[in-house]
Design an enzyme around this catalytic site. Structure first.
Site, PDB file in Angstrom:
ATOM      1  N   LYS A 232       0.832  -1.208   0.000  1.00 14.39           N
ATOM      2  CA  LYS A 232       0.000   0.000   0.000  1.00 14.39           C
ATOM      3  C   LYS A 232       0.865   1.257   0.000  1.00 14.39           C
ATOM      4  O   LYS A 232       0.642   2.197  -0.772  1.00 14.39           O
ATOM      5  CB  LYS A 232      -0.921  -0.016   1.223  1.00 14.39           C
ATOM      6  CG  LYS A 232      -1.744   1.237   1.392  1.00 14.39           C
ATOM      7  CD  LYS A 232      -2.710   1.464   0.250  1.00 14.39           C
ATOM      8  CE  LYS A 232      -3.357   2.805   0.357  1.00 14.39           C
ATOM      9  NZ  LYS A 232      -4.241   3.138  -0.784  1.00 14.39           N
ATOM     10  N   CYS A 286      -3.126  11.330   2.139  1.00 11.95           N
ATOM     11  CA  CYS A 286      -2.578  10.033   1.738  1.00 11.95           C
ATOM     12  C   CYS A 286      -1.240  10.219   1.042  1.00 11.95           C
ATOM     13  O   CYS A 286      -0.192  10.067   1.656  1.00 11.95           O
ATOM     14  CB  CYS A 286      -3.589   9.329   0.841  1.00 11.95           C
ATOM     15  SG  CYS A 286      -5.167   9.102   1.676  1.00 11.95           S
TER      16      CYS A 286
HETATM   17  N1  LIG Z   1      -9.359   8.835   1.628  1.00 17.01           N
HETATM   18  C1  LIG Z   1      -8.843   7.999   0.747  1.00 17.01           C
HETATM   19  O1  LIG Z   1      -8.867   8.261  -0.474  1.00 17.01           O
HETATM   20  C2  LIG Z   1      -8.204   6.743   1.205  1.00 17.01           C
HETATM   21  C3  LIG Z   1      -7.830   6.567   2.536  1.00 17.01           C
HETATM   22  N2  LIG Z   1      -7.204   5.411   2.905  1.00 17.01           N
HETATM   23  C4  LIG Z   1      -6.852   5.183   4.298  1.00 17.01           C
HETATM   24  O2  LIG Z   1      -8.070   4.914   5.033  1.00 17.01           O
HETATM   25  C5  LIG Z   1      -7.959   5.387   6.368  1.00 17.01           C
HETATM   26  C6  LIG Z   1      -9.166   6.279   6.670  1.00 17.01           C
HETATM   27  O3  LIG Z   1      -9.132   7.351   5.795  1.00 17.01           O
HETATM   28  P1  LIG Z   1     -10.473   8.179   5.465  1.00 17.01           P
HETATM   29  O4  LIG Z   1     -11.666   7.295   5.506  1.00 17.01           O
HETATM   30  O5  LIG Z   1     -10.195   8.983   4.257  1.00 17.01           O
HETATM   31  O6  LIG Z   1     -10.525   9.171   6.727  1.00 17.01           O
HETATM   32  P2  LIG Z   1     -11.687  10.218   7.079  1.00 17.01           P
HETATM   33  O7  LIG Z   1     -11.022  11.346   7.784  1.00 17.01           O
HETATM   34  O8  LIG Z   1     -12.542  10.481   5.896  1.00 17.01           O
HETATM   35  O9  LIG Z   1     -12.607   9.407   8.119  1.00 17.01           O
HETATM   36  C7  LIG Z   1     -12.104   8.943   9.336  1.00 17.01           C
HETATM   37  C8  LIG Z   1     -13.295   8.606  10.232  1.00 17.01           C
HETATM   38  O10 LIG Z   1     -12.793   7.936  11.380  1.00 17.01           O
HETATM   39  C9  LIG Z   1     -13.353   8.516  12.541  1.00 17.01           C
HETATM   40  N3  LIG Z   1     -12.434   8.290  13.655  1.00 17.01           N
HETATM   41  C10 LIG Z   1     -11.299   8.956  13.952  1.00 17.01           C
HETATM   42  N4  LIG Z   1     -10.738   8.412  15.059  1.00 17.01           N
HETATM   43  C11 LIG Z   1     -11.527   7.368  15.435  1.00 17.01           C
HETATM   44  C12 LIG Z   1     -11.497   6.411  16.485  1.00 17.01           C
HETATM   45  N5  LIG Z   1     -10.509   6.433  17.387  1.00 17.01           N
HETATM   46  N6  LIG Z   1     -12.486   5.495  16.569  1.00 17.01           N
HETATM   47  C13 LIG Z   1     -13.483   5.477  15.651  1.00 17.01           C
HETATM   48  N7  LIG Z   1     -13.584   6.360  14.627  1.00 17.01           N
HETATM   49  C14 LIG Z   1     -12.613   7.278  14.542  1.00 17.01           C
HETATM   50  C15 LIG Z   1     -13.559   9.977  12.197  1.00 17.01           C
HETATM   51  O11 LIG Z   1     -14.536  10.553  13.033  1.00 17.01           O
HETATM   52  C16 LIG Z   1     -14.007   9.872  10.736  1.00 17.01           C
HETATM   53  O12 LIG Z   1     -15.394   9.707  10.642  1.00 17.01           O
HETATM   54  C17 LIG Z   1      -6.609   6.074   6.458  1.00 17.01           C
HETATM   55  O13 LIG Z   1      -5.669   5.163   6.991  1.00 17.01           O
HETATM   56  C18 LIG Z   1      -6.252   6.368   5.000  1.00 17.01           C
HETATM   57  O14 LIG Z   1      -4.850   6.400   4.792  1.00 17.01           O
HETATM   58  C19 LIG Z   1      -6.930   4.418   2.012  1.00 17.01           C
HETATM   59  C20 LIG Z   1      -7.301   4.563   0.705  1.00 17.01           C
HETATM   60  C21 LIG Z   1      -7.964   5.717   0.211  1.00 17.01           C
HETATM   61  C1  LIG Z   2      -1.672   5.185  -5.937  1.00 12.63           C
HETATM   62  C2  LIG Z   2      -2.978   5.898  -6.034  1.00 12.63           C
HETATM   63  O1  LIG Z   2      -3.494   6.117  -7.102  1.00 12.63           O
HETATM   64  N1  LIG Z   2      -3.542   6.281  -4.884  1.00 12.63           N
HETATM   65  C3  LIG Z   2      -4.830   6.935  -4.890  1.00 12.63           C
HETATM   66  C4  LIG Z   2      -4.746   8.162  -3.985  1.00 12.63           C
HETATM   67  O2  LIG Z   2      -5.961   8.817  -4.085  1.00 12.63           O
HETATM   68  P1  LIG Z   2      -6.133  10.364  -3.589  1.00 12.63           P
HETATM   69  O3  LIG Z   2      -7.565  10.536  -3.255  1.00 12.63           O
HETATM   70  O4  LIG Z   2      -5.107  10.699  -2.564  1.00 12.63           O
HETATM   71  O5  LIG Z   2      -5.940  11.264  -4.881  1.00 12.63           O
HETATM   72  P2  LIG Z   2      -4.783  11.365  -5.948  1.00 12.63           P
HETATM   73  O6  LIG Z   2      -5.433  11.263  -7.267  1.00 12.63           O
HETATM   74  O7  LIG Z   2      -3.646  10.483  -5.652  1.00 12.63           O
HETATM   75  O8  LIG Z   2      -4.314  12.909  -5.744  1.00 12.63           O
HETATM   76  C5  LIG Z   2      -3.541  13.291  -4.651  1.00 12.63           C
HETATM   77  C6  LIG Z   2      -3.076  14.717  -4.959  1.00 12.63           C
HETATM   78  O9  LIG Z   2      -2.142  14.683  -6.043  1.00 12.63           O
HETATM   79  C7  LIG Z   2      -2.589  15.500  -7.123  1.00 12.63           C
HETATM   80  N2  LIG Z   2      -2.214  14.827  -8.368  1.00 12.63           N
HETATM   81  C8  LIG Z   2      -2.626  13.548  -8.601  1.00 12.63           C
HETATM   82  C9  LIG Z   2      -2.218  12.902  -9.743  1.00 12.63           C
HETATM   83  C10 LIG Z   2      -1.381  13.569 -10.675  1.00 12.63           C
HETATM   84  O10 LIG Z   2      -1.003  13.035 -11.730  1.00 12.63           O
HETATM   85  N3  LIG Z   2      -0.997  14.855 -10.408  1.00 12.63           N
HETATM   86  C11 LIG Z   2      -1.391  15.499  -9.274  1.00 12.63           C
HETATM   87  O11 LIG Z   2      -1.028  16.655  -9.064  1.00 12.63           O
HETATM   88  C12 LIG Z   2      -4.084  15.639  -6.930  1.00 12.63           C
HETATM   89  O12 LIG Z   2      -4.568  16.850  -7.481  1.00 12.63           O
HETATM   90  C13 LIG Z   2      -4.211  15.639  -5.403  1.00 12.63           C
HETATM   91  O13 LIG Z   2      -3.998  16.922  -4.865  1.00 12.63           O
HETATM   92  O14 LIG Z   2      -4.461   7.753  -2.655  1.00 12.63           O
HETATM   93  C14 LIG Z   2      -5.422   6.841  -2.111  1.00 12.63           C
HETATM   94  C15 LIG Z   2      -4.999   6.534  -0.705  1.00 12.63           C
HETATM   95  O15 LIG Z   2      -4.162   5.709  -0.479  1.00 12.63           O
HETATM   96  O16 LIG Z   2      -5.548   7.154   0.176  1.00 12.63           O
HETATM   97  C16 LIG Z   2      -5.462   5.580  -2.964  1.00 12.63           C
HETATM   98  O17 LIG Z   2      -6.348   4.638  -2.402  1.00 12.63           O
HETATM   99  C17 LIG Z   2      -5.862   5.971  -4.345  1.00 12.63           C
HETATM  100  O18 LIG Z   2      -5.917   4.812  -5.166  1.00 12.63           O
END
Ligand SMILES: NC(=O)C1=CN([C@@H]2O[C@H](COP(=O)(O)OP(=O)(O)OC[C@H]3O[C@@H](n4cnc5c(N)ncnc54)[C@H](O)[C@@H]3O)[C@@H](O)[C@H]2O)C=CC1
Ligand SMILES: CC(=O)N[C@@H]1[C@@H](OP(=O)(O)OP(=O)(O)OC[C@H]2O[C@@H](n3ccc(=O)[nH]c3=O)[C@H](O)[C@@H]2O)O[C@H](C(=O)O)[C@@H](O)[C@@H]1O
Length: 469
Positions: A232, A286
């Site tokens: 990841k 992220c």
């Molecule tokens: N946002 C994304 O695009 C992605 C995020 N991830 C990973 O997923 C995880 C969660 O990220 P998001 O869902 O985006 O975060 P988020 O900030 O959108 O949501 C987090 C939720 O967890 C709750 N929370 C915080 N502390 C808590 C606790 N101690 N017990 C229960 N609930 C709690 C918050 O109130 C909130 O509702 C992170 O590790 C992130 O790196 C992985 C892939 C994609």
């Molecule tokens: C490897 C990968 O594609 N990771 C994705 C990424 O999603 P995330 O929501 O963080 O958005 P993102 O498209 O990576 O963009 C992150 C930031 O980077 C910028 N961005 C993105 C791609 C690019 O070519 N240029 C650029 O400037 C975006 O505008 C943004 O500000 O991070 C997620 C995560 O891990 O949270 C992951 O699950 C998603 O699949």
């Protein structure tokens, strides 16, 4: 008696049946952008999911069938129907949920602190609660993105110590969420293969069985939990480094006198070339955070990661430099602050004369279009940089306001009458298609996202990666 999954006499086939029949209750900890869609997918398969969140408003809305997560196709309706059927309920009481569940899915935030050190406090708080309700045969799944070795060195030992259960009596597996906001349900259901790695073979077997029921795509079973964590993080590192390459190339636009975006598109016609897209910076919690899950977690020296972070973190200043250059050229300011050799540069660190009495509107405060997330957002960094360099800053965003930021809110409709001297497009929200550029007095416009064509207006446009037009 709740059937167990880990190290039991039950056949895999009967375990699958029990899972599908909802006889193995699931708790999902964290109902955010990832956790709520994930809980919904678990609930549509098992009908027996308790979501846990510390935010009472989130809990109330989920129990009312009202999704607090917006911008996810299909999620509103799914949460509504699952809550109505009782397939998905929510609580703030993690201990209660842990005592009732046999599968514990952790998907709370993993962030970095002010020193850029990984902050696992939310995960540790949840693991503490899970330990109070953990029973032999249970499975703990880590979907949060974790620094490699966090499960082996921190989380698994915490569970053993706090639950008084011996290692090898319950399962722990890392099954990282690989989803992108805006297509979470499709991604969780199986756009990508699901990576699964257990702290031991039985943990990996059980997690693979569960996710084979849950997702439509293949399961990629890796050797152990640390490998799954590394998969990841590596995906994110790949992305940050490649965006940094694209941003570095964009700096060559003016020097080469070429449209770098055109050159990138042409280079990417080769199957081995996948140069990413230049932009105003890298936001979200992220991609800009994951490098520190390596750099500030172990004693490793990975210069590429810190160099790429430096390149991406410098893009907001690059954008503001282009604003200053454009204003200086427009105002033909005589007393542009010069450098000792007499050359005048708008990127001089003192407040720029060109910016000092300028009003600049920043379009976009979230890190990418359509997603209500502002952590590490380039638009916010651009507002701060402009303010630091003496400009008066307005900001527009359809999802968040400028409260607490170095900017004053402005609506899209108000822009023409506010007549900013310059405009920066930092996030390509659909709402900005409504900007009436023709009604706005001539301005310097810096387009960070290559979405504008102002050739029929009096505005002077700079596009990151294409130059002045
Ligand atoms: N946002 C994304 O695009 C992605 C995020 N991830 C990973 O997923 C995880 C969660 O990220 P998001 O869902 O985006 O975060 P988020 O900030 O959108 O949501 C987090 C939720 O967890 C709750 N929370 C915080 N502390 C808590 C606790 N101690 N017990 C229960 N609930 C709690 C918050 O109130 C909130 O509702 C992170 O590790 C992130 O790196 C992985 C892939 C994609
Ligand atoms: C490897 C990968 O594609 N990771 C994705 C990424 O999603 P995330 O929501 O963080 O958005 P993102 O498209 O990576 O963009 C992150 C930031 O980077 C910028 N961005 C993105 C791609 C690019 O070519 N240029 C650029 O400037 C975006 O505008 C943004 O500000 O991070 C997620 C995560 O891990 O949270 C992951 O699950 C998603 O699949």
């Amino acid at each position: 008696m709740t059937p167990a999954l880990y190290d039991t006499l039950a056949s895999p086939a009967s375990q699958r049946e029990q899972f599908r029949a909802g006889e193995i209750p699931v708790a999902v900890y964290g109902l955010g952008k990832m956790g709520l869609p994930l809980a919904a997918v678990y609930a549509e398969h098992t009908g027996a999911v308790t979501g846990v969140d510390i935010d009472e408003r989130v809990v109330e809305r989920v129990n009312a069938g009202d999704s607090p997560v917006q911008g996810e196709p299909g999620l509103d309706g799914l949460v509504d129907s699952l809550a109505a059927d009782g397939a998905l309920t929510a609580t703030i009481d993690a201990g209660d949920a842990a005592r009732d569940a046999a599968i514990h899915v952790v998907v709370v935030p993993t962030l970095i602190d002010d020193a850029n050190d990984p902050d696992l406090s939310a995960v540790e708080a949840v693991v503490d609660e899970i330990a109070t309700g953990l029973l032999p045969g249970d499975l703990v799944v880590l979907e949060s993105t974790l620094p490699p070795r966090a499960t082996a060195d921190v989380i698994h030992p915490m569970l053993v110590e706090r639950s008084d259960l011996a290692a090898g009596t319950f399962g722990v597996a890392v099954c990282p969420e690989r989803t992108s906001s805006g297509r979470a349900l499709a991604d969780i259901r199986g756009t990508h293969p699901k990576v699964v790695g257990g702290v031991d073979a039985e943990s990996g077997r059980v997690a693979e069985l569960v996710y084979d029921e849950l997702v439509d795509n293949e399961i990629v079973r890796v050797d152990d939990a640390t490998t799954a964590e590394a998969v990841k993080v590596f995906e994110g590192l790949y992305r940050d480094v490649n965006i940094a390459l694209a941003n570095d190339l964009a700096r060559l636009t003016d020097e080469f006198g070429v449209d770098v975006r055109e050159a990138i598109d042409a280079a990417n016609t080769q199957p081995y070339c996948e140069i990413h897209t230049p932009g105003p910076g890298v936001g979200g919690h992220c991609i800009p955070y994951y490098p520190y899950f390596v750099l500030n977690w172990l004693d490793v020296d990975v210069p590429m990661l810190s160099t790429a972070r430096g390149v991406n973190d410098a893009m907001p200043a690059f954008v503001v430099d282009r604003v200053a250059d454009g204003l200086a050229a427009t105002d033909s300011v005589d007393d542009v602050v010069g450098v000792p050799d007499g050359g005048a540069t708008a990127s001089d660190s003192a407040p720029d004369a060109a910016l000092a009495d300028a009003t600049v509107a920043v379009l976009g405060l979230t890190y990418r279009a359509g997603i209500r997330e502002t952590r590490a957002s380039p638009g916010i960094d651009i507002c701060a940089e402009l303010t630091d360099r003496g400009a008066t800053v307005l900001a527009a965003d359809p999802l968040v306001d400028a409260a607490g930021l170095a900017a004053t809110d402005v609506s899209v409709a108000e822009l023409p009458e506010r007549a900013p001297d310059a405009v920066v497009l930092a996030t390509a929200h659909e709402a900005f298609d409504a900007v009436d550029w023709a009604a706005m007095p001539p301005a310097v416009v810096v387009d960070g996202r290559d979405v504008l064509d102002l050739s029929t207006t009096e505005h002077r446009q700079y596009t990151v990666g294409r130059g002045w037009s």
